[in-house]
Motif scaffolding. Structure first.
Motif, short mmCIF file in Angstrom:
data_model
loop_
_atom_site.label_atom_id
_atom_site.label_comp_id
_atom_site.label_asym_id
_atom_site.label_seq_id
_atom_site.Cartn_x
_atom_site.Cartn_y
_atom_site.Cartn_z
N SER A 1 0.86 -1.18 0.00
CA SER A 1 0.00 0.00 0.00
C SER A 1 0.89 1.24 0.00
O SER A 1 1.83 1.32 0.79
N PRO A 2 0.64 2.20 -0.89
CA PRO A 2 1.46 3.41 -0.93
C PRO A 2 1.53 4.14 0.41
O PRO A 2 2.53 4.81 0.71
N ASP A 3 0.50 4.01 1.23
CA ASP A 3 0.49 4.69 2.53
C ASP A 3 1.61 4.19 3.45
O ASP A 3 2.03 4.91 4.36
N LEU A 4 2.09 2.97 3.22
CA LEU A 4 3.12 2.38 4.07
C LEU A 4 4.53 2.77 3.64
O LEU A 4 5.48 2.58 4.39
N ILE A 5 4.65 3.32 2.42
CA ILE A 5 5.98 3.59 1.87
C ILE A 5 6.05 4.99 1.25
O ILE A 5 6.40 5.14 0.08
N PRO A 6 5.75 6.03 2.01
CA PRO A 6 5.67 7.39 1.44
C PRO A 6 6.97 7.88 0.82
O PRO A 6 6.93 8.72 -0.09
N SER A 7 8.13 7.39 1.27
CA SER A 7 9.39 7.87 0.71
C SER A 7 9.66 7.30 -0.68
O SER A 7 10.57 7.75 -1.37
N LEU A 8 8.86 6.32 -1.11
CA LEU A 8 9.10 5.66 -2.40
C LEU A 8 8.13 6.09 -3.49
O LEU A 8 8.38 5.80 -4.67
N VAL A 9 7.02 6.74 -3.12
CA VAL A 9 5.97 6.99 -4.11
C VAL A 9 5.59 8.47 -4.18
O VAL A 9 5.79 9.23 -3.24
N ASN A 10 5.02 8.84 -5.33
CA ASN A 10 4.55 10.22 -5.53
C ASN A 10 3.10 10.36 -5.09
O ASN A 10 2.50 9.43 -4.52
N ASP B 1 19.88 11.21 -0.26
CA ASP B 1 19.20 9.92 -0.37
C ASP B 1 18.00 9.93 0.57
O ASP B 1 18.15 9.77 1.78
N THR B 2 16.80 10.13 0.02
CA THR B 2 15.61 10.25 0.84
C THR B 2 14.83 8.95 0.98
O THR B 2 13.74 8.93 1.57
N ILE B 3 15.35 7.86 0.44
CA ILE B 3 14.68 6.56 0.58
C ILE B 3 14.82 6.08 2.02
O ILE B 3 15.92 6.02 2.57
#
Length: 249
Positions: A69-78, A95-97
């Protein structure tokens, strides 16, 4: 002398899937990396599942939608819930990942890989992103699941497994290179190493690739080269054995 010939991007599109199939059946590819999050991943696996090929996970955090779910990985998705592009990630000054978020997505892709193939990947590596945090997350997940981590850019990895990565291609203004000249230029390196590794992106073009990938004309060109009688004769003439990661586990 041994040479591992790896094909990346199985699952990125149906056109690429068919090109990789040909590069296995009629060519010399020995290892193939599947992108588990892509819509054409199942299609690609079904094409090659009965072939004798070393199948790995080509983990992808820069194209399409995540498995998590994108909500769990905000640093990876737009804002649309899709991955940031590799161009965007690789050109950041910082490096913001987030490593833990990245591990969540990598774990989810590993489970998707297992769902699709019924097995763990025979090797484990990443697609197009050079973030240190991403590479650390890949290494962490690989260690957790006892997977063979493929990181040919790391000199320590090369030393540990006695596999040396060949030089990168020199692209021209069209994004192409001369594969025949390249192999001739790398012969001394191959002869000097116990085992060498070279990575290709064979495939046929379709609309998805034309719209979403910087690798376009190079894909059918490499597919034709990998299936060429010239390459098969060249390997035989120089007594170079085609190997895979199975030989180093």
């Amino acid at each position: 002398m041994k040479l591992i010939l790896r094909a990346d991007d199985l699952g990125i599109s149906e056109g690429v899937n068919y090109g990789i199939l040909k590069a296995i059946q009629d060519g010399v590819i020995s290892c193939v990396g599947l992108m588990p999050n892509m819509e054409s991943a199942k299609h690609g696996y079904q094409l090659i599942k009965d072939l004798d090929i070393c199948l790995g996970q080509h983990t992808n955090i820069c194209l399409g939608k995540p498995v998590c779910s994108p909500d769990l990985i905000p640093s990876l998705v737009n804002e649309n819930g899709e991955f940031y592009s590799s161009h965007d990630i690789n050109h950041r000054q910082e490096d913001t990942i987030n490593i833990l978020e990245c591990e969540l997505e990598i774990e989810a892709q590993l489970q998707r890989f297992i769902e699709i193939t019924g097995q763990k990947p025979e090797y484990f590596e990443g697609h197009a992103v050079f973030s240190r945090n991403y590479l650390q997350a890949l290494e962490n997940v690989a260690a957790r699941h006892h997977l063979f981590y493929d990181n040919p850019m790391d000199q320590q990895w090369q030393k540990q497994y006695r596999i040396q990565s060949l030089d990168f291609f020199a692209f021209d203004e069209s994004g192409l290179y001369d594969p025949y000249q390249y192999f001739e230029s790398q012969l001394s390196n191959i002869q000097r190493n116990e085992c060498s590794l070279v990575v290709f992106h064979p495939g046929y073009l379709d609309q998805y690739i034309l719209e979403h990938s910087s690798y376009t004309l190079i894909r059918p060109m490499e597919c034709e080269f990998l299936c060429s009688q010239w390459l098969k004769d060249w390997l035989k003439h120089h007594h170079i054995e085609v190997a895979s990661f199975r030989d180093y586990q």
